[in-house]
Write an enzyme that holds these catalytic residues in place. Structure first.
Site, short mmCIF file in Angstrom:
data_model
loop_
_atom_site.label_atom_id
_atom_site.label_comp_id
_atom_site.label_asym_id
_atom_site.label_seq_id
_atom_site.Cartn_x
_atom_site.Cartn_y
_atom_site.Cartn_z
CG HIS A 216 -1.91 -1.05 1.32
ND1 HIS A 216 -1.99 -1.91 2.39
CD2 HIS A 216 -2.90 -1.44 0.47
CE1 HIS A 216 -2.98 -2.77 2.21
NE2 HIS A 216 -3.54 -2.51 1.04
CE LYS B 147 -11.65 -7.27 1.85
NZ LYS B 147 -10.47 -6.41 1.60
NE ARG C 94 -2.20 -7.89 -3.98
CZ ARG C 94 -2.48 -9.19 -3.79
NH1 ARG C 94 -1.53 -10.05 -3.61
NH2 ARG C 94 -3.73 -9.61 -3.76
CB SER D 75 -4.37 -6.74 4.00
OG SER D 75 -3.83 -5.46 3.83
#
Length: 154
Positions: free
Chosen positions: A18, A42, A91, A129
């Site tokens: 990040h 989440k 990514r 994460s």
């Protein structure tokens, strides 16, 4: 008109990936607002207060980065802060497919907001994460994946 970008996410926790995206993007915009969103799908490991503190400490030395919490639609958060751009890091190709669909829906919801994708630096591509949380759950050392402000967690 100032170029304002919203970098939305849960940042649970903020990682070196990040940080890389923000630091590489900061010269592109007059202001980057890191929006710590509440994602109904989440279950977070860390409190909103903790995540906000980590982000504020991590980016304290960059004057055109600010950190705010938000609920609801990302495009509504953009409207609130007059952000014309949504900043997203990619990514993998899987990230691209997922993020492309969200960007297209956001475009349908608010045609004046553009999504900007920044590719992850290769050394940070495996860091997420989700993986960091899994390592934490199993007692592993995550210091190498975290910015200084979060390292006491590792």
């Amino acid at each position: 008109m100032p170029r304002i970008a919203l970098f939305p996410g849960s940042f649970d926790p903020v990682t070196i990936g990040h940080v890389d995206i923000v630091k590489r993007s900061v010269s592109l915009f007059d202001k980057i607002i890191i929006g710590v969103g509440t994602n109904s799908t989440k279950q977070t490991m860390f409190s909103m207060e903790q995540r906000l503190e980590w982000l504020k400490n991590t980016f304290a030395d960059i004057p055109n980065v600010e950190v705010n919490a938000y609920n609801g639609l990302t495009v509504d958060c953009c409207r609130k802060f007059n952000a014309q751009y949504i900043l997203r890091g990619l990514r993998t190709s899987t990230d691209f497919q997922f993020e492309k669909a969200i960007a297209q829906m956001n475009q349908l919801l608010e045609s004046k907001i553009e999504t900007i994708f920044i590719l992850s630096s290769p050394q940070y591509a495996p860091v997420s994460s989700t993986i960091v949380r899994d390592i934490i759950r199993h007692g592993g050392n995550v210091k190498q994946f975290l910015p200084e402000a979060v390292k006491p967690l590792g």
